[in-house]
Structure formats: structure tokens, C-alpha cells
Enzyme design. Sequence first.
Site: not given
Length: 305
Positions: A142, A163, A192, A235, A237, A249
Amino acid sequence: MPIKIPDTLPARSVLDSENVFVMPQTRAANQDIRPLKILIFNLMPLKITTETHLLRVLSNTPLQVEVDLLMTSSHISKNTPLEHLTAFYHTFHEIKHQKYDGMIITGAPVEEMDFEEVNYWEEMKEIMEWSKTNVTCTFHICWGAQAGLYYHFGIPKHHLGKKMFGVFPHTVNCPQEPLVRGFDDLFFAPHSRYTGVKREEMLNKEGLIIVSESNEAGVYIAMSANRRQIFVTGHSEYDPNTLKEEYVRDVRKGLDIAIPANYFTNNDPSQPPMVTWRSHAHLLYSNWLNYYVYQATPFVLDEIS
């Protein structure tokens, strides 16, 4: 793969509960083999969570892996207990005399800043330069991938306007490349981020190969022609609930955030996520460890150059 980590690292209890083979230091000391030495340069604020994510996907080959954790000395994380950092992390000054079979550089929540504005950028540059002669292969994730592309190839990052958030389909450009061996023609990976790199700025860059991309998310995997630098813009992972936690969040912060694409069942945040990327994630990391680390690294670590 038996992952060799400190007996008291918090990730161990999580991985034990999932039947992931974690080898305590005491048992590893009795095995007469040389483990792969992997350095994780963890730039994420929730370091314990990221450790667990990465150790999980490093657990899928029969090789023994010894993991060291690296943090910046020019910036101290405020979101991880100091006791944890003191117990388990090293600074670059402490490990720069060593050599490693592989290194992972994580993302970081600083992507909307210019690289030169990041308060640990000079330290980051020193570590990336050191990696060229002291690490067999470095895997950038990332923002870490954007930083690596900028430092090694002069590729700038660009703001996306909104985003890039969700789980997107990808295709393979180089099916002969061992990193993507076994991948399906269409596979999924989470993203992300607010910034990205442009395909057209990478296409004619000497020494850089685009391995995989997405019509929606753009370039996903690139690598240096010598196979010693790998750049992954997403990502893979991530845990099943990581994007959900990020979404909740951001909603609580009052941010204008879209529901992560292709993620919740029926696109409904009250429903559980659909996990469509885990097999790809394990294959990506096991291919990296096998073909770009284990088969490429010298048996005597000091011979890395």
C-alpha cells in the site's frame, strides 16, 4: 510454515487459536536448519493487529521463518503500548549490520502527505537504500508500495478524489511470473487508500514490470526487473473484518465515506462481510517466500549483496 516468534508476542495466542503452526523460540532452537530471516518494517499505527495479519499469511509453506520487527526511531507510535515496542521491536540502528532473506514494508496512514513531509521519510529512504544490498527481496504494501515506487523508480503518487475502498477484481498480466503462479484468471483483493499510482507513468519505466492490475483499482502488483523489489498496492493480508472496522471508524468520525465495494453481503453494512480474497492472499505470500526469497537467497546470509 512454522513461524518463529517470541513466546510472549500477542499474535501467538491468536494464531494458536486458529491452528496456525507457531514455533516457540525454545523449540526452534532444537531444529538443525537455517530459518529464513524476515524483517517486518511495521509503519501501521495498530502494530499488534498488523503483526497478526502478516504472520497469518506467512504461515503457509513448510519452511521455518524467523521474524524480526522494525520500527522507526524518528517517529514513535502513539497507538501501540510502549511496553510492546520495547519488548519486541528494533530500530534500524540496531539491525543495520545484519542481512535478511526478505523484508516487508507495511502501509502507513500518511498517504495524503507528500513523501518529503512525512517526519520519518529520511529514515525511510535510508532503510530502502540499505535493503538493496542487505535484503534478498523486499515486499512493499500500500503506502509502502507507493513510497518504494517513488524512491526506487521516481513514480509519483496521485490523489484519487475519493477513497479506493473495498474488494476489487484483478487480472494477471504476466502469468509466467512465479509470484502469481496458481492465481485464477480473476481474483479479488482489498484496497483502502486515498492515493494511487498511474499505469501510464509506469509502463515505459525501465526496470519495472506490471504484474497484475484492476479496471477499478488500477495497478495492483509491480516488481523490479531483478525481482528484488515487489510492490503491492492493496491489502491482501487484511482480516475478514478489517474493512468493516475502518468503515465504522470513519462513519463515527463523520467522514464522507462510501460503503466498501463488493464487501458486505447484499452491500448491507449490517450483514457480515463476504470473504473472497483469503486464498489469493496465502498464495501470494507463499509464492513470494518460495520463489523470491527461499530459492533466491544464499545459504550464507552474509553473501547477500
